[in-house]
Design a protein around this motif. Sequence first.
Motif, PDB file in Angstrom:
ATOM      1  N   PRO A 116       0.563  17.164 -16.430  1.00 46.22           N
ATOM      2  CA  PRO A 116       0.654  18.601 -16.670  1.00 46.22           C
ATOM      3  C   PRO A 116       1.055  19.276 -15.364  1.00 46.22           C
ATOM      4  O   PRO A 116       0.493  19.003 -14.316  1.00 46.22           O
ATOM      5  CB  PRO A 116      -0.784  18.975 -17.087  1.00 46.22           C
ATOM      6  N   ILE A 119      -0.808  24.621 -13.383  1.00 50.14           N
ATOM      7  CA  ILE A 119      -1.758  25.279 -14.269  1.00 50.14           C
ATOM      8  C   ILE A 119      -2.513  26.318 -13.453  1.00 50.14           C
ATOM      9  O   ILE A 119      -2.990  26.024 -12.362  1.00 50.14           O
ATOM     10  CB  ILE A 119      -2.756  24.272 -14.878  1.00 50.14           C
ATOM     11  N   ARG A 134      -5.846  24.932 -22.884  1.00 46.53           N
ATOM     12  CA  ARG A 134      -4.436  24.704 -23.171  1.00 46.53           C
ATOM     13  C   ARG A 134      -3.601  25.324 -22.067  1.00 46.53           C
ATOM     14  O   ARG A 134      -3.759  26.495 -21.741  1.00 46.53           O
ATOM     15  CB  ARG A 134      -4.061  25.297 -24.532  1.00 46.53           C
ATOM     16  N   SER A 135      -2.737  24.503 -21.485  1.00 47.03           N
ATOM     17  CA  SER A 135      -1.916  24.970 -20.375  1.00 47.03           C
ATOM     18  C   SER A 135      -0.724  25.748 -20.891  1.00 47.03           C
ATOM     19  O   SER A 135       0.053  25.237 -21.690  1.00 47.03           O
ATOM     20  CB  SER A 135      -1.434  23.767 -19.547  1.00 47.03           C
ATOM     21  N   ARG A 143       0.239  23.707 -24.034  1.00 52.34           N
ATOM     22  CA  ARG A 143       0.159  22.250 -23.979  1.00 52.34           C
ATOM     23  C   ARG A 143      -1.307  21.846 -23.860  1.00 52.34           C
ATOM     24  O   ARG A 143      -2.003  22.307 -22.961  1.00 52.34           O
ATOM     25  CB  ARG A 143       0.930  21.734 -22.767  1.00 52.34           C
ATOM     26  N   HIS A 144      -1.761  20.999 -24.750  1.00 51.30           N
ATOM     27  CA  HIS A 144      -3.128  20.507 -24.686  1.00 51.30           C
ATOM     28  C   HIS A 144      -3.247  19.488 -23.552  1.00 51.30           C
ATOM     29  O   HIS A 144      -2.398  18.622 -23.392  1.00 51.30           O
ATOM     30  CB  HIS A 144      -3.539  19.871 -26.018  1.00 51.30           C
ATOM     31  N   LEU A 145      -4.338  19.600 -22.820  1.00 50.23           N
ATOM     32  CA  LEU A 145      -4.544  18.684 -21.704  1.00 50.23           C
ATOM     33  C   LEU A 145      -5.175  17.370 -22.126  1.00 50.23           C
ATOM     34  O   LEU A 145      -5.290  16.459 -21.320  1.00 50.23           O
ATOM     35  CB  LEU A 145      -5.420  19.360 -20.637  1.00 50.23           C
ATOM     36  N   LYS A 194      -8.748  14.532 -13.755  1.00 48.26           N
ATOM     37  CA  LYS A 194      -7.321  14.282 -13.955  1.00 48.26           C
ATOM     38  C   LYS A 194      -6.461  15.328 -13.240  1.00 48.26           C
ATOM     39  O   LYS A 194      -5.457  15.803 -13.757  1.00 48.26           O
ATOM     40  CB  LYS A 194      -6.985  14.242 -15.449  1.00 48.26           C
ATOM     41  N   VAL A 196      -7.067  18.366 -12.644  1.00 53.59           N
ATOM     42  CA  VAL A 196      -7.331  19.754 -13.026  1.00 53.59           C
ATOM     43  C   VAL A 196      -8.682  20.151 -12.449  1.00 53.59           C
ATOM     44  O   VAL A 196      -9.683  19.463 -12.643  1.00 53.59           O
ATOM     45  CB  VAL A 196      -7.323  19.923 -14.554  1.00 53.59           C
ATOM     46  N   HIS A 324      -4.259  23.537 -11.390  1.00 54.36           N
ATOM     47  CA  HIS A 324      -3.696  22.202 -11.177  1.00 54.36           C
ATOM     48  C   HIS A 324      -2.337  22.394 -10.507  1.00 54.36           C
ATOM     49  O   HIS A 324      -1.438  22.990 -11.082  1.00 54.36           O
ATOM     50  CB  HIS A 324      -3.519  21.467 -12.499  1.00 54.36           C
TER      51      HIS A 324
END
Length: 409
Positions: A116, A119, A134-135, A143-145, A194, A196, A324
């Motif tokens: 991703p 963010i 959701r980004s 976009r789902h993380l 991850k 984030v 992120h």
Amino acid sequence: MVVHPSSGFAGANITLASIERFPQVWRLYARPHYDADAAYIRALPFQKEIPLGAHTPTEAMALASQRLAHLGYPARQDSLLKALFMWRSTGSFGLLLTSSMPACSLSLPEQSWTAPAVIKGSLTFARGERRRYRSPERTGATRHLGFSVRCDAAGMVPYPDGSPKQYWSQLTVLENGREVEHKKIWVNDPLTYKGVRFFQASMNSLGTVRQLVMDASWQKNGVDQHKALTLSIRKPTPLDGQGTEVALADFLPDYVLQGNQIANQSDDPINPAIHLMVHRADGKVTQAWVLPKSGRSDAPNDTGIKFQFVSVDMDSMTGLQVAHQPGQWLIWLGCLLLVTGLTMALYLSHIRIWGIVGTDRQGQPALLLGGQPSKYRENFERKFHELTDEIQNEMGRASAGVEEDAPAA
């Protein structure tokens, strides 16, 4: 990421300035000037003529080279030459290579990252609530993380006067139905999963009571009775063995009197007003108001029980900042290289010393030494004279040894 205009202009300015200087710097580095004659040395800003005395040119060059090497200035075999690694050149070259790195890394499109991309957003949680972040994409889609975050608890560490000192949240990361990460985060101690990061940003009271602790005292048959009560809104709590129950009817976190009416002016427990209902076994219902922070002793109370406030735990909403930035290490690397290049360019000097055997201004054989710095002329002048004096003293000592060893006539 978004490039700030001032950062882009600064990077472009430094890059163009470095490109302009690069040809001259590269010539100094790739093709340094080794050859010198008497006219070249006498044109240098710093120079010294040392008579050869009893030494041959080869011996004089060898003694000078040996002395320079001993002092940490190794010379070339074919001539006396001090050419430090070209710090000035390297600094400029480093600027050329690194000055544009922060701007380049900032301007990379999000689609170039496999993870991703950039963010930057926020989340709010009530206690026990679970959220799936959701980004947002540049196109407006999301976009789902691939994981969600749950807030298990949240709270505040107060100062002695009760004002907020530090907020915290207990977070749990869930992925594929499993709890994979737990952490209690503070303002400057985020949870990272991850790549984030979830930062503690704020804490807001919802104005509702999660748990209220009161101390109740009364007399029964002339004997003082006492009990600590843990109350929740409209959930009766037993007081004694006779069927008496106490219920929290209402809780106003920050009450104010408006005529004969009590109103609430904020959701923070600054000046609470507590309304209690006492249910007797015979069905009789009485009530009491407790105003713990106002200092009022005339609050209505027909229960015959003295209630004292102990503590309150309010339902709250915790706010998190989500970030992120996968390109941040390139930015820090570019900044590090840029600072290194600037330091080398500003504080390290490129100096050179030439030496040949020729004749002095009286036509006598002499060792001709000349030097030139790129900057810091005063410091170089002092160092140059120290070096040439050392060489002259060494040659004088060697000449004295030769005269002592010579056979008597």
